[in-house]
Write an enzyme that holds these catalytic residues in place. Structure first.
Site, PDB file in Angstrom:
ATOM      1  N   TRP A   1     -29.236 -26.395  -5.260  1.00 28.28           N
ATOM      2  CA  TRP A   1     -29.424 -27.699  -6.290  1.00 28.28           C
ATOM      3  C   TRP A   1     -28.231 -28.473  -7.036  1.00 28.28           C
ATOM      4  O   TRP A   1     -27.371 -27.744  -7.354  1.00 28.28           O
ATOM      5  CB  TRP A   1     -30.446 -26.987  -7.306  1.00 28.28           C
TER       6      TRP A   1
ATOM      7  N   ASP B   1     -30.976 -20.481  -0.910  1.00 33.29           N
ATOM      8  CA  ASP B   1     -32.316 -21.062  -1.632  1.00 33.29           C
ATOM      9  C   ASP B   1     -32.134 -22.742  -1.281  1.00 33.29           C
ATOM     10  O   ASP B   1     -30.895 -23.206  -1.583  1.00 33.29           O
ATOM     11  CB  ASP B   1     -32.231 -20.932  -3.220  1.00 33.29           C
TER      12      ASP B   1
ATOM     13  N   TYR C   1     -34.046 -31.307  -2.968  1.00 37.44           N
ATOM     14  CA  TYR C   1     -32.630 -31.255  -3.254  1.00 37.44           C
ATOM     15  C   TYR C   1     -31.964 -32.557  -2.224  1.00 37.44           C
ATOM     16  O   TYR C   1     -32.162 -32.393  -1.170  1.00 37.44           O
ATOM     17  CB  TYR C   1     -32.260 -30.236  -2.977  1.00 37.44           C
TER      18      TYR C   1
ATOM     19  N   GLN D   1     -40.233 -18.227  -8.606  1.00 40.43           N
ATOM     20  CA  GLN D   1     -39.076 -18.676  -8.985  1.00 40.43           C
ATOM     21  C   GLN D   1     -39.056 -19.359 -10.226  1.00 40.43           C
ATOM     22  O   GLN D   1     -39.343 -20.344 -10.460  1.00 40.43           O
ATOM     23  CB  GLN D   1     -38.580 -19.605  -7.742  1.00 40.43           C
TER      24      GLN D   1
ATOM     25  N   LYS E   1     -17.816 -23.536 -19.913  1.00 38.41           N
ATOM     26  CA  LYS E   1     -17.011 -24.878 -19.521  1.00 38.41           C
ATOM     27  C   LYS E   1     -17.151 -25.843 -20.690  1.00 38.41           C
ATOM     28  O   LYS E   1     -16.256 -26.835 -20.504  1.00 38.41           O
ATOM     29  CB  LYS E   1     -17.234 -25.129 -18.066  1.00 38.41           C
TER      30      LYS E   1
ATOM     31  N   ARG F   1     -21.051 -30.607 -13.969  1.00 42.79           N
ATOM     32  CA  ARG F   1     -22.514 -31.159 -13.862  1.00 42.79           C
ATOM     33  C   ARG F   1     -23.224 -32.207 -14.882  1.00 42.79           C
ATOM     34  O   ARG F   1     -23.651 -33.369 -14.651  1.00 42.79           O
ATOM     35  CB  ARG F   1     -23.479 -30.016 -13.794  1.00 42.79           C
TER      36      ARG F   1
ATOM     37  N   GLY G   1     -25.143 -20.914  -8.293  1.00 43.79           N
ATOM     38  CA  GLY G   1     -24.775 -22.325  -7.810  1.00 43.79           C
ATOM     39  C   GLY G   1     -23.305 -22.489  -8.221  1.00 43.79           C
ATOM     40  O   GLY G   1     -22.658 -21.652  -9.113  1.00 43.79           O
TER      41      GLY G   1
ATOM     42  N   THR H   1     -19.606 -25.016  -7.290  1.00 51.49           N
ATOM     43  CA  THR H   1     -19.300 -26.293  -6.635  1.00 51.49           C
ATOM     44  C   THR H   1     -17.625 -26.012  -6.105  1.00 51.49           C
ATOM     45  O   THR H   1     -17.207 -26.798  -5.431  1.00 51.49           O
ATOM     46  CB  THR H   1     -19.161 -27.476  -7.534  1.00 51.49           C
TER      47      THR H   1
ATOM     48  N   ASN I   1     -18.225 -15.343 -10.463  1.00 49.20           N
ATOM     49  CA  ASN I   1     -19.671 -14.951 -10.582  1.00 49.20           C
ATOM     50  C   ASN I   1     -20.083 -14.008  -9.694  1.00 49.20           C
ATOM     51  O   ASN I   1     -21.011 -13.021 -10.388  1.00 49.20           O
ATOM     52  CB  ASN I   1     -20.453 -16.156 -10.249  1.00 49.20           C
TER      53      ASN I   1
HETATM   54  N1  LIG Z   1     -37.149 -23.574  -8.579  1.00 50.48           N
HETATM   55  C1  LIG Z   1     -36.575 -24.512  -9.542  1.00 50.48           C
HETATM   56  O1  LIG Z   1     -37.528 -25.270 -10.177  1.00 50.48           O
HETATM   57  C2  LIG Z   1     -35.214 -24.550  -9.558  1.00 50.48           C
HETATM   58  C3  LIG Z   1     -34.485 -25.348 -10.641  1.00 50.48           C
HETATM   59  C4  LIG Z   1     -33.175 -25.343 -10.500  1.00 50.48           C
HETATM   60  C5  LIG Z   1     -32.416 -24.526  -9.716  1.00 50.48           C
HETATM   61  N2  LIG Z   1     -32.946 -23.789  -8.803  1.00 50.48           N
HETATM   62  C6  LIG Z   1     -32.446 -22.930  -8.016  1.00 50.48           C
HETATM   63  O2  LIG Z   1     -31.505 -21.833  -8.687  1.00 50.48           O
HETATM   64  C7  LIG Z   1     -30.113 -22.423  -8.094  1.00 50.48           C
HETATM   65  C8  LIG Z   1     -29.117 -22.041  -9.300  1.00 50.48           C
HETATM   66  O3  LIG Z   1     -29.368 -23.001 -10.250  1.00 50.48           O
HETATM   67  P1  LIG Z   1     -28.212 -23.644 -11.131  1.00 50.48           P
HETATM   68  O4  LIG Z   1     -27.036 -24.424 -10.191  1.00 50.48           O
HETATM   69  O5  LIG Z   1     -28.946 -24.521 -12.222  1.00 50.48           O
HETATM   70  O6  LIG Z   1     -27.300 -22.406 -11.692  1.00 50.48           O
HETATM   71  P2  LIG Z   1     -26.387 -22.324 -12.786  1.00 50.48           P
HETATM   72  O7  LIG Z   1     -25.507 -21.026 -12.460  1.00 50.48           O
HETATM   73  O8  LIG Z   1     -26.957 -22.124 -13.970  1.00 50.48           O
HETATM   74  O9  LIG Z   1     -25.146 -23.338 -12.800  1.00 50.48           O
HETATM   75  C9  LIG Z   1     -24.326 -23.642 -11.738  1.00 50.48           C
HETATM   76  C10 LIG Z   1     -23.336 -24.499 -11.774  1.00 50.48           C
HETATM   77  O10 LIG Z   1     -22.603 -24.236 -12.956  1.00 50.48           O
HETATM   78  C11 LIG Z   1     -21.358 -24.528 -12.878  1.00 50.48           C
HETATM   79  N3  LIG Z   1     -20.819 -23.089 -12.611  1.00 50.48           N
HETATM   80  C12 LIG Z   1     -21.292 -22.064 -12.182  1.00 50.48           C
HETATM   81  N4  LIG Z   1     -20.135 -20.957 -12.092  1.00 50.48           N
HETATM   82  C13 LIG Z   1     -19.220 -21.278 -12.805  1.00 50.48           C
HETATM   83  C14 LIG Z   1     -18.155 -20.867 -13.515  1.00 50.48           C
HETATM   84  N5  LIG Z   1     -17.910 -19.419 -13.083  1.00 50.48           N
HETATM   85  N6  LIG Z   1     -17.151 -21.711 -14.050  1.00 50.48           N
HETATM   86  C15 LIG Z   1     -17.336 -22.844 -14.253  1.00 50.48           C
HETATM   87  N7  LIG Z   1     -18.572 -23.648 -13.870  1.00 50.48           N
HETATM   88  C16 LIG Z   1     -19.493 -22.706 -13.328  1.00 50.48           C
HETATM   89  C17 LIG Z   1     -21.017 -25.196 -11.449  1.00 50.48           C
HETATM   90  O11 LIG Z   1     -21.448 -26.681 -11.874  1.00 50.48           O
HETATM   91  P3  LIG Z   1     -20.409 -27.814 -11.829  1.00 50.48           P
HETATM   92  O12 LIG Z   1     -18.977 -27.342 -11.284  1.00 50.48           O
HETATM   93  O13 LIG Z   1     -20.865 -29.123 -11.198  1.00 50.48           O
HETATM   94  O14 LIG Z   1     -20.215 -27.939 -13.400  1.00 50.48           O
HETATM   95  C18 LIG Z   1     -22.492 -24.664 -10.623  1.00 50.48           C
HETATM   96  O15 LIG Z   1     -22.985 -25.621  -9.716  1.00 50.48           O
HETATM   97  C19 LIG Z   1     -30.044 -23.861  -7.585  1.00 50.48           C
HETATM   98  O16 LIG Z   1     -28.909 -24.053  -6.560  1.00 50.48           O
HETATM   99  C20 LIG Z   1     -31.475 -23.797  -6.933  1.00 50.48           C
HETATM  100  O17 LIG Z   1     -31.473 -23.253  -5.659  1.00 50.48           O
HETATM  101  C21 LIG Z   1     -34.394 -23.650  -8.631  1.00 50.48           C
END
Ligand SMILES: NC(=O)c1ccc[n+]([C@@H]2O[C@H](COP(=O)([O-])OP(=O)(O)OC[C@H]3O[C@@H](n4cnc5c(N)ncnc54)[C@H](OP(=O)(O)O)[C@@H]3O)[C@@H](O)[C@H]2O)c1
Length: 324
Positions: free
Chosen positions: A16, A44, A49, A177, A217, A227, A283, A285, A293
């Site tokens: 996502w 996932d 997306y 989910q 961050k 993001r 998630g 990038t 993580n």
């Molecule tokens: N079912 C649903 O309604 C739903 C909704 C949302 C998500 N999802 C699923 O859940 C997955 C994960 O959600 P999410 O991407 O929101 O997870 P998250 O872990 O809350 O956020 C991930 C984002 O945070 C930043 N990040 C992650 N680890 C980091 C670190 N160690 N240091 C600094 N920045 C870091 C990155 O973004 P940046 O680098 O861009 O800042 C990364 O893309 C999605 O890919 C999707 O498959 C499902």
């Protein structure tokens, strides 16, 4: 996963926001490769997306990697359609027509013969629950999906699906989910408690870092390559960047330093230590984020009772359960 026989890795990887919008095929290939080589077996995705482009990118990577199909689990989700504002009636929602067509389209975009998991991305008040359950059951019988689940359904809606499944001897939903992180806890820790106990349910939790907030961050502002800086994501930034939240993340960061781990590791470890969480979908990038993580599994050892209590005191988000 819940009461099924399916084994999911405790951390998984999702696309996502990142796939297509932020990263290209090369980075997606690198990140999925690191994930897979580290033991992650669940990837996932969803029709919505990047309006279908995320599934196409994941499909290209999967094809190139040529991993044994039996070694990984891939999902899609239907509800929002992939045409955004151009969706016509029947190109979104949970009708039999859209669920079947969205499944066929996901199979094409992901270049796979079947989806391991297929989610109803949200409940649809316009479709009888019987139609949803029958459709999912038939997709399983046709071999197009293996398990079906829900996303952000209420406990009552999930139980309604089970009631219908039991009434007609159909296969009910086995996984939900749900968003789950240190700030968003009610469904996983309160609302679903009876569902785990009665019909059983696996959970593939999303946004375990609250879209990156819990990596620390944003403690000193919004980095331009993050993001919350993406155009059109103000709604998400406004949801998470709040004085109360930032103050708590700063305190969690201090606690994490004491434990010699990052606040991302602490926050993720806190999610996966909950026995009702089957897998936390990561998630990322860039490689460094993912590598950090992945260390959450090791960090779990540091979350003893005293540390967990300190976390509760900082966040103050534990749901108040009804007294029985
Ligand atoms: N079912 C649903 O309604 C739903 C909704 C949302 C998500 N999802 C699923 O859940 C997955 C994960 O959600 P999410 O991407 O929101 O997870 P998250 O872990 O809350 O956020 C991930 C984002 O945070 C930043 N990040 C992650 N680890 C980091 C670190 N160690 N240091 C600094 N920045 C870091 C990155 O973004 P940046 O680098 O861009 O800042 C990364 O893309 C999605 O890919 C999707 O498959 C499902």
């Amino acid at each position: 996963m819940g009461r099924t026989g399916l084994q999911l890795s405790v951390l998984s990887f999702g696309s996502w926001v990142s796939f297509h919008k932020q990263i290209d095929d090369g980075v997606a290939d690198e990140l999925m490769g690191i994930a897979y080589d580290s033991g992650i077996n669940f990837f996932d995705n969803a029709e919505a997306y990047a309006l279908g482009e995320s599934e196409k990118m994941m499909g290209r990577v999967l094809k190139k990697k040529n991993w044994e199909r039996s070694s990984y689990v891939v999902s899609s989700k239907a509800f929002w359609g992939w045409r955004g504002k151009q969706n016509k009636p029947n190109q979104s929602g949970l009708s039999r027509k859209h669920l079947v067509e969205a499944c066929h389209e996901a199979l094409q975009r992901l270049q796979v013969d079947y989806l391991d998991l297929y989610f109803c991305h949200r409940p649809d008040k316009n479709v009888p629950i019987e139609e949803v359950v029958w459709t999912m059951h038939q997709l399983i019988q046709q071999g197009k999906i293996l398990y079906w689940g829900t996303s952000e359904w209420s406990g009552v809606e999930i139980m309604e699906a089970h009631r219908v499944a039991q009434q007609y001897n159909l296969i009910g939903p086995t996984v939900e989910q749900t968003q789950y992180n240190l700030f968003e806890r009610n469904k996983i820790e309160n609302e679903y408690l009876m569902v785990y106990k009665t019909v059983g349910m696996g959970t593939t939790i999303w946004s375990p870092l609250a879209s990156g907030l819990l990596s620390g961050k944003y403690n000193d502002g919004i980095p331009p390559d993050s993001r919350f800086a993406i155009e059109g994501f103000d709604w998400l930034k406004d949801r998470w960047i709040k004085e109360g939240h930032l103050e708590k993340v700063k305190q969690l960061s201090g606690l994490a330093s004491e434990l010699e781990i990052s606040v991302a590791e602490l926050s993720l470890a806190w999610c996966i230590r909950n026995p009702n969480v089957t897998t936390a979908i990561l998630g990322a990038t860039r490689k460094e984020q993912l590598l950090q993580n992945l260390k959450a599994v090791e960090a779990m050892k540091k979350l003893d009772t005293a540390v967990l209590q300190r976390i509760e005191t900082i966040v103050g988000t534990k749901p108040v359960l009804p007294e029985f």
